[in-house]
Design a protein around this motif. Structure first.
Motif, short mmCIF file in Angstrom:
data_model
loop_
_atom_site.label_atom_id
_atom_site.label_comp_id
_atom_site.label_asym_id
_atom_site.label_seq_id
_atom_site.Cartn_x
_atom_site.Cartn_y
_atom_site.Cartn_z
N LEU A 70 31.23 76.43 21.16
CA LEU A 70 31.86 77.04 22.33
C LEU A 70 32.42 78.42 22.03
N GLY B 43 45.17 70.05 22.50
CA GLY B 43 45.76 70.79 21.38
C GLY B 43 45.95 72.26 21.73
N GLU B 44 44.96 72.85 22.47
CA GLU B 44 45.11 74.25 22.87
C GLU B 44 46.30 74.44 23.79
N GLN C 166 39.91 79.40 27.32
CA GLN C 166 38.45 79.27 27.39
C GLN C 166 38.00 77.89 26.93
N LEU C 167 38.54 77.46 25.83
CA LEU C 167 38.18 76.15 25.29
C LEU C 167 38.59 75.04 26.24
N TRP D 248 40.78 82.47 23.67
CA TRP D 248 39.97 81.29 23.35
C TRP D 248 40.62 80.00 23.76
N GLY D 249 41.90 79.99 23.72
CA GLY D 249 42.59 78.74 24.05
C GLY D 249 42.22 78.26 25.44
N TYR E 191 39.16 68.53 12.58
CA TYR E 191 39.74 69.19 13.76
C TYR E 191 39.91 70.68 13.51
N VAL E 192 39.46 71.47 14.45
CA VAL E 192 39.78 72.90 14.43
C VAL E 192 40.16 73.30 15.86
N SER F 214 41.56 76.80 18.38
CA SER F 214 41.23 78.22 18.54
C SER F 214 41.90 79.08 17.48
N ALA G 139 36.28 74.85 28.97
CA ALA G 139 34.97 74.38 28.54
C ALA G 139 34.96 72.89 28.25
N LEU G 140 36.07 72.38 27.85
CA LEU G 140 36.07 71.00 27.37
C LEU G 140 36.52 69.98 28.40
N ARG H 203 48.12 65.06 18.38
CA ARG H 203 46.71 64.67 18.27
C ARG H 203 46.59 63.22 17.81
N ASN I 146 37.38 63.54 20.98
CA ASN I 146 37.50 64.76 20.19
C ASN I 146 37.64 65.99 21.08
N GLU I 147 36.89 66.01 22.16
CA GLU I 147 36.97 67.18 23.04
C GLU I 147 38.30 67.24 23.77
N LEU J 75 41.02 66.04 22.66
CA LEU J 75 42.02 66.42 21.66
C LEU J 75 42.11 67.94 21.52
N VAL J 76 40.94 68.59 21.49
CA VAL J 76 40.95 70.05 21.34
C VAL J 76 41.58 70.71 22.57
#
Lengths: 155, 767
Positions: free
Chosen positions: A95, B681-682, B735-736, B732-733, A56-57, A59, B739-740, B656, B674-675, B677-678
């Motif tokens: 991304l 998470g953001e 943005q991600l 980015w947060g 997991y990563v 931003s 995007a996700l 998560r 996974n997506e 989760l990101v």
């Protein structure tokens, strides 16, 4: 406290291999990459950060990687990332277009089968290294476990 | 014969030779040994048979010349006494109011024995021959005169008379038996002889008899005591000169009183009595008897010469007056002397008893004192030992406290907040009189949402065990982080324990729980098996068991696996919970399984812990430490996820982990998971970074997720106040997120901000 990630380092010639296992998020990313930057010896020309074991990563972690890249570049050291194609973090890496700044490989370049040391202990090679030529940069252990709340997060 | 005489001699001292049986037992204790009894009996036998050669009164064997000398001496004394008595006769030679020879005979026979009677007989015959009408009459009279003393001595011997005259009974004996009774014999025989020989008429017989009897009796009463007192002067305590002076004064006074009474017309005769009383009181027999003799003799002499108080009296008056006076003199002196002697003896005996008592008291006191000293010493020693003991106890108690504090401080303060997983634990130390043990437990959060659980028991107690426990616990955390697989962790712990300076036996169960996969993996090193309860059915995780760590050379461990679905319960415990004296381990395990399985499904884990401790522990006495750790994966409520956590960076991984598990259980494919989760998470990271930045403490982070068909909605909420967007930096947060997921909406309100993420997800095909 959660032990989110583990770092293993090996050195082959002038290449430092850093393997990062676990998760990298807001809680631990910055402290970890800062510690990594400190830990890389000055005579190393290439740092390969292997994220194969990273699940997991976010931003914040990506930002930390950018910072790490910048600091290494300032020291004339190159940084390369290893992110396999099926990795859970592949989407985030793409991304954020991380690859435009840091070269990303799908697999690690051929490594000699050097022993892997684990967290909190310096690799066998570290102690036998000649002292860094520019003494202005302090030498630190080349491998570290970085937890969240590492104390290096700036407000 | 001579041998037995010798034997009698040594013990028969101070006893009457003829009255050995009576005299010996009553002799002063200082002169009589225990062997006196048989010796006295021998003397008695000899006396009864009248055997010649009887030992003398003073212990020396009597040789024949000595015996003859005594015979002559007695005869001579008798004769002289008779002449004196005749000189005191009232009417010619017929009436003698005092007849000393009788007293001489009685005294002599008392002192030297009845076997000397021939001396008396011969002397009596010699006295009577010139007085009697015929030699036959003289012989018969002599027989009577001899018989009377012999009878007297016989009677006295029978009543145990002591010639010391120091008891009232002795005084009584000599007055009534020695004098009045015995002299009936001589008086009767003498009177009868006078009548038969024609010396007196029948009418004269009573007077003659009376005179004879009183004369003989007075002779005994006045003379015998005097003679008997003489040996006392060397047998008893010698008189100091002061007593000699006193005795002489008494004699002079008695003489003077009688002389005054005799030579003047004054009727002061009875003044002699106080003098005699004084003598008896002060000097007892030795003072009284001589004075009494002098008084009696002088009074009789006065009567014989018709002077003093006797002037002008008829014979009868003279007799009555004289005899009553003499009787008073004798009785006063003897009785008083005996009384005083007795009193002195009693006083002496009392004094002896008192001093004996004092001696005993002193001895006893000394014994008691010694015992007391010993006791005091013992008490002191005991007190010292006690002090030492309490010192030791205090030290042990202090160590106990340190160990307990150490152990408590090293057990997890509180268990981690793991979303979707309930955890509870208890640690109960043994009762204070038992030392602290090495029970411990731990919960470690590991990468990938994994959870490591451990429970263990270090053998032994006290600081050493607690210290080992700490090392094992810390090592286990480090090993689990490096490689969370149970055998790997156990190998690491095994190596550590084997290398301890003091190897300890450590039992340990380590379990790795993957909440997303609902899988439980474990290794067990000699610890009681963990218990799972799934749908009310309890079963022990008995597999993957190996010896306790640190006891075997090779540290090879196997791994067991089991499923732990939501709502199931996992119980880890130490042996203190189930081990009881008299209860087999199997019974304890069965009981534990029943108890846990029977717990009401609605009860939380805290309630379960309390219930187990109540059921299994005796509050009064807990023999061993008890640690229990329970875990229960939460059941998804109506298919929705609802997480509420402090908005802290360290909790992002919890979100998560919980969301990942929820998505998987909901059947969402991994890639989409996974997506999501990101993206989530953001959103959460934004809350952590920005929502509560103006507050000192972090606020609440709420994450809710709902899946309707393949449409997923995740809401991330806070109750804080966001800083203006310009100040936030970094893009980015958001943005991600965009995007996700398919749709992102951010709703800032006064009460907080809500970020809503929506997207279509792929679902796994389920059977």
């Amino acid at each position: 406290m959660s032990e989110l990630a583990r770092v293993d380092t090996t050195r082959t010639g002038t290449t430092q291999h850093v393997s990062l296992t676990g998760e990298l998020d807001l809680s631990n990313a910055r402290a970890l990459t800062d510690a990594l930057a400190h830990a890389v010896p000055d005579d190393v020309t290439l740092v390969v950060l292997d994220l194969t074991g990273t699940t997991y990563v976010d931003s914040a972690a990506i930002a930390s990687l950018f910072r790490l890249s910048q600091r290494l570049r300032d020291r004339r050291q190159d940084l390369r990332l290893v992110v396999p194609s099926g990795s859970p973090i592949r989407a985030v890496v793409e991304l954020t277009r991380l690859g435009q700044v840091i070269p990303v490989d799908e697999s690690a370049p051929g490594l000699t089968d050097a022993p892997t040391t684990y967290a909190a202990f310096p690799p066998p090679g570290a102690a036998s290294q000649p002292p860094p030529t520019p003494p202005s940069v302090p030498t630190e252990p080349t491998s570290t476990v970085v937890d969240d709340d590492g104390g290096q997060r700036s407000g | 014969m001579t041998a037995s005489v010798g034997a009698a001699d040594t013990s028969g001292r101070a006893a009457l030779p003829d009255a050995g049986s009576a005299g010996a037992p009553e002799a002063p204790p200082t002169t009589t040994s225990d062997s006196a009894q048989p010796a006295s009996a021998a003397a008695d036998r000899r006396a009864t048979t009248g055997t010649p050669g009887t030992p003398g009164p003073f212990g020396a064997p009597v040789t024949l010349p000595r015996r003859l000398g005594r015979l002559v001496l007695i005869a001579l004394a008798y004769y002289l006494g008779a002449r004196l008595g005749l000189g005191l006769s009232l009417v010619g030679n017929d009436v003698t109011p005092l007849w000393p020879p009788t007293g001489i005979a009685v005294a002599a026979l008392v002192v030297v024995g009845r076997s000397y009677w021939p001396a008396v007989a011969v002397a009596a015959l010699a006295v009577n021959l010139p007085l009697s009408a015929t030699p036959l009459a003289a012989g018969v009279t002599a027989i009577g005169n001899t018989l009377a003393p012999v009878v007297a001595v016989t009677l006295l011997r029978r009543v145990g008379f002591r010639r010391e005259l120091d008891r009232q009974r002795d005084a009584m004996a000599i007055v009534f038996l020695g004098a009045l009774a015995s002299m009936l014999v001589s008086a009767t025989i003498g009177s009868a002889t006078l009548l038969v020989s024609g010396s007196i008429t029948t009418a004269q017989v009573p007077a003659a008899w009376a005179v004879w009897w009183t004369g003989d009796a007075m002779g005994v009463l006045t003379v015998a005591p005097f003679l008997l007192c003489l040996p006392l002067f060397w047998e008893q305590r010698r008189w100091p000169w002061r007593q000699w002076l006193e005795g002489s004064t008494v004699l002079v006074a008695a003489t003077a009183v009688i002389a005054a009474a005799s030579l003047t017309e004054l009727p002061v005769l009875f003044l002699a009595l106080p003098v005699l009383g004084w003598a008896a009181w002060r000097l007892q027999l030795r003072g009284a008897a001589p004075a009494a003799l002098i008084a009696a003799v002088l009074a009789t002499w006065s009567a014989a010469h018709m002077i003093g108080p006797f002037r002008g009296m008829t014979l009868l008056e003279q007799m009555v007056t004289l005899q009553s006076f003499n009787a008073c003199v004798a009785l006063t002196s003897f009785f008083l002397a005996a009384l005083v002697s007795e009193r002195l003896q009693t006083a002496a005996a009392l004094g002896a008893a008192t001093s004996e008592l004092e001696r005993r008291v002193e001895r006893r006191t000394a014994q008691l004192s010694a015992a007391n000293t010993r006791l005091v010493q013992e008490i002191q020693e005991r007190a010292e030992a006690q002090e030492l003991l309490s010192h030791e106890e205090a030290r042990a108690r202090r160590e106990h406290q340190i160990a307990e504090t150490l152990q408590r401080s090293l057990l997890p303060d509180r268990l981690p907040d793991v979303p979707g997983i309930a955890l509870a634990a208890r640690y109960v130390p043994a009762t204070a009189d038992v030392q602290v043990g090495g029970d411990w437990y731990d919960v470690v959060q590991l990468p990938g949402g994994l959870l490591g659980l451990a429970i263990g028991d270090v053998a032994g107690h006290g600081l050493q065990a607690a210290a080992t426990m700490v090392q094992v616990r810390m090592a286990l955390r480090a090993y689990a982080l490096q490689d969370p697989s149970p055998p790997a962790v156990m190998r690491g712990v095994h190596q550590l324990v084997s290398q301890l300076p003091v190897p300890e036996m450590v039992t340990l169960t380590y379990l790795l729980f993957d909440p997303a996969a609902r899988r439980l993996r474990w290794s067990n090193a000699g610890h009681p098996p963990a218990l799972t309860v799934v749908d009310g059915v309890g079963s022990y995780l008995t597999g993957a068991l190996s010896p306790p760590v640190g006891v075997t050379a090779d540290g090879s461990f196997t791994e067991g696996g089991a499923e732990l679905p939501p709502g199931a319960t996992l119980l880890l415990y130490t042996d203190g919970l189930i081990e009881r004296r008299g209860v087999s381990l199997t019974d304890g395990l069965d009981r534990l399984r029943r108890e846990v399985a029977a717990a009401p499904p609605g009860d939380g884990l805290e309630a379960l812990c309390d219930r187990l401790l109540d059921t299994f522990l005796d509050e009064e006495h807990i023999e061993d430490d008890v640690a229990i750790l329970v875990m229960r994966p939460a059941v998804a409520v109506d298919g929705e996820l609802d997480l509420r956590l402090p908005a802290e960076a360290r909790n992002l991984v919890q979100v998560r982990s919980a969301l990942r598990r929820w998505l998987r259980e909901s059947g969402v494919v991994d890639e989409d998971t996974n997506e999501v989760l990101v993206a989530c998470g953001e959103a959460c990271a934004n809350v952590v970074q920005h929502a509560y930045s103006e507050q000192a403490s972090s606020g609440e982070l709420v994450v809710e997720a709902r899946l309707e068909g393949d449409h997923l909605e995740v809401r991330v909420r806070d109750h804080g106040h966001w800083r203006p967007a310009a100040e936030r930096g970094g893009g980015w947060g958001l943005q991600l997120m965009h995007a996700l997921v398919d749709d992102v909406s951010v709703d800032h309100a006064v009460g907080g901000t809500e970020v809503r993420l929506r997207r279509h997800v792929g679902l796994e095909v389920r059977p």
